[in-house]
Enzyme design. Sequence first.
Site, mmCIF file in Angstrom:
data_model
loop_
_atom_site.group_PDB
_atom_site.id
_atom_site.type_symbol
_atom_site.label_atom_id
_atom_site.label_comp_id
_atom_site.label_asym_id
_atom_site.label_seq_id
_atom_site.Cartn_x
_atom_site.Cartn_y
_atom_site.Cartn_z
ATOM 1 N N SER A 103 0.979 -1.266 0.132
ATOM 2 C CA SER A 103 0.038 0.099 0.053
ATOM 3 C C SER A 103 0.957 1.196 0.080
ATOM 4 C CB SER A 103 -1.133 -0.097 1.228
ATOM 5 O OG SER A 103 -0.172 -0.245 2.191
ATOM 6 N N HIS A 125 -3.201 -3.426 -5.792
ATOM 7 C CA HIS A 125 -3.637 -3.092 -4.316
ATOM 8 C C HIS A 125 -4.869 -2.996 -3.890
ATOM 9 C CE1 HIS A 125 -3.788 0.482 -1.103
ATOM 10 N NE2 HIS A 125 -3.455 -0.824 -0.411
ATOM 11 N N GLU A 147 -6.340 -1.026 -6.996
ATOM 12 C CA GLU A 147 -5.543 -0.042 -7.635
ATOM 13 C C GLU A 147 -4.323 -0.817 -8.333
ATOM 14 O OE1 GLU A 147 -5.271 4.259 -4.798
ATOM 15 O OE2 GLU A 147 -4.306 2.221 -4.082
ATOM 16 N N ASN A 168 -4.400 5.808 -0.309
ATOM 17 C CA ASN A 168 -3.680 5.813 1.006
ATOM 18 C C ASN A 168 -3.001 7.416 1.097
ATOM 19 O OD1 ASN A 168 -4.602 3.520 2.042
ATOM 20 N ND2 ASN A 168 -2.546 2.457 1.670
#
Lengths: 381, 336
Positions: free
Chosen positions: B170, B191, B203, B241
């Site tokens: 991440s 991700h 992702e 994130n």
Amino acid sequence: MDLFANGAGKTKFGVLDASLFELMREATVACLQDAETPLERVDAVVVANFLAGPQASQLHLNSLFSSVFREYCGSSFRVEAACASGGAAIHAAAGLLHSPGVENVLVVGVEKLSGKSTEETTANIAMAGDRELDQKNGIIFPAAYALIAQQHSKEFGTTLEDLALVSLKNHANANLNPTAHFHDKKVTLEEIRESQEVCSPLRLYDCSPLSDGAAAVLLSRNKTSRSVNLAASSLRTDSLSLCQRATLTSLPAAKAAASDALAKAKLSITDVDAFEVHDCFTIAELVAYEDLGLCKPGGAAALIRNGETTLSGSRPVNPDGGLKADGHPIGASGVAQACEALLQLRGEAGKRQVDGCKTMLCHNVGGVGGTAAVTILTAIN
Amino acid sequence: MASRTVVASTRVHAASREHPDAPYTSGICRTGGGKLSPFKTKQTAQPGDELLEKPSFDITTIGVVGTGQMGVGIAALCAAKGFNVVLKSRREETARSALEAISRQLRKTLGTQQAANAIARVSTTTRFQDLKCAQFVVESIVEDEAAKREAFRQLGENTPPTTVIATNTSSIQVGKLAAETAHPNRVVGMHFFNPVHAMQLVEIVRPQDASGEAVAKAGALAEALGKTAITVKDSPGFIVNRLLLPQLNDAARLVQEGVASAEEVDEAVRLGLNHPMGPLRLIDLIGVDTAVEVLRQLHAQTGEKHFAPCKLLEKMLAEGKLGRKAGEGFYTYKRK
């Protein structure tokens, strides 16, 4: 045995504040008043509904009728056949009239679609399709009819403009129908053409709306001054999914139900003066012309282009505005078709009256043709 | 796989509960055997087109490295969607408990027979060389750069050069991990979000050296797993994130400063921002250790101060109050 339809009642269709309970009451009371028959003479009730469970968190609708009418505790059933729930309920009610001691059967169709998000409602309506084949592959209800529209266009050259003409005609008819969802809405060809695409090639104005509403008819063994003949009813079924069919431009169940009903009534399609057909999407109305035998396969576009199916045309279709513009409270839609037939056959349809209407055919389809119910009603001479 | 020719198709613009990823294309195709079958694809498709992505989609076995929450979730999802899964753990004991967790999850989401079939598709190993049969590997070990570098060195040596290696990191730069392998062009980021079976987004991270084919394969796999893929540049924290972690850090700082209790901060965010879950409960769910590690990474990579983990998070990490998995974090949890 001769059967009759003795009364009709219908609520306004549209996005309504009324609950299932109130809608059921209003349509029933109106119907019994129209039939001049008190509730104590009703021997059985058939409730038509599709989605009260997921949409309104209410099931057990046969008992709901007794909650609405505390004096009624007779036999009562709920029929669910997706968008053909109403037509299927009428067919079942006609069957019940052959039981000993059953003289009057009330059919009440009711649906409450408003109140949930469109994403939620779309998924719930998609329950009419095959779980594995359709739902999991995103073939929502408009998508299934979009596939038919694409195939019809490929095979017969039916155009977007033909679809727009169906929408235009049904909206114009609804402008003459005070209880229609879109009674007050004036729609132009430009608006239809420019409306956003929902599932290519179908645009927003090719789709029937999400409506609330209820409709009721009283079927009977007894002829009264309010009666029309219930000449025939027929129900046919097919696979849930188009993937299991041999054709993508016709609904075989609708074809079969229509020819069965016409044979039972000893009529030919040319004897029918006006039609209520299941135009959940504009393409469905064109396919219905062909399935019913109003024209040969591929001939529907010519009928709409030549104005044959307008109110003043040679074979008027959907004088009440159809599902497109009268509205589509799913469980009520098939029953509302019969209500319109009663009004037309008794000469009580007001501004939208079809001149000399003596025979009417109602065509009610569930899902994408998994169920088809055809009802023929005729005026008493 | 047999060919699939489009018979009928429609571009669906209306999102629905089960298909929020509109626009997409649905329709009916004819398979090699002449049978009609339904399809859904994110691409456009017209009658007569060949549906390409599935026939050229040669992934049948997926390697998953790591047996934490994410590894277990990814392995269970792959098995549920019909892929064979080889799950690599460091010790046999953790492999056994991971397999149990996967079985539990599959039984919860699938019917009895389907769950049994899916469970049977999962095998476990402790050796990297057993991943050589996989056409796609997803690395999902602890969020620690040194450990991930070592895993990538091993994966590079033990899998054929045609196998795509994806990391579920991440926060670590994917390019750095790719550099540990002899063929960095086959390394991408993939991700997933927690819980894997429920979260719609994946992702896809595209490092500089990644081949278009590897990125396309990761996208096709995401679609086959029922996810919506967003492709992003190899950058600190990617999209989610980069936006989320500062907010989690700030939420913890509010508690640290005594502005409000954890419950109150969470309630405020749920009701005022309409988030399904408050930030502190979310930290507990993802783990304080993971949150701190991601913040440190973001801090190191961007040099921006607001990414530095706040004192309270550092303290909780030191005290082992790691969140749900430890039984205590901002909230206390009953041990399973």
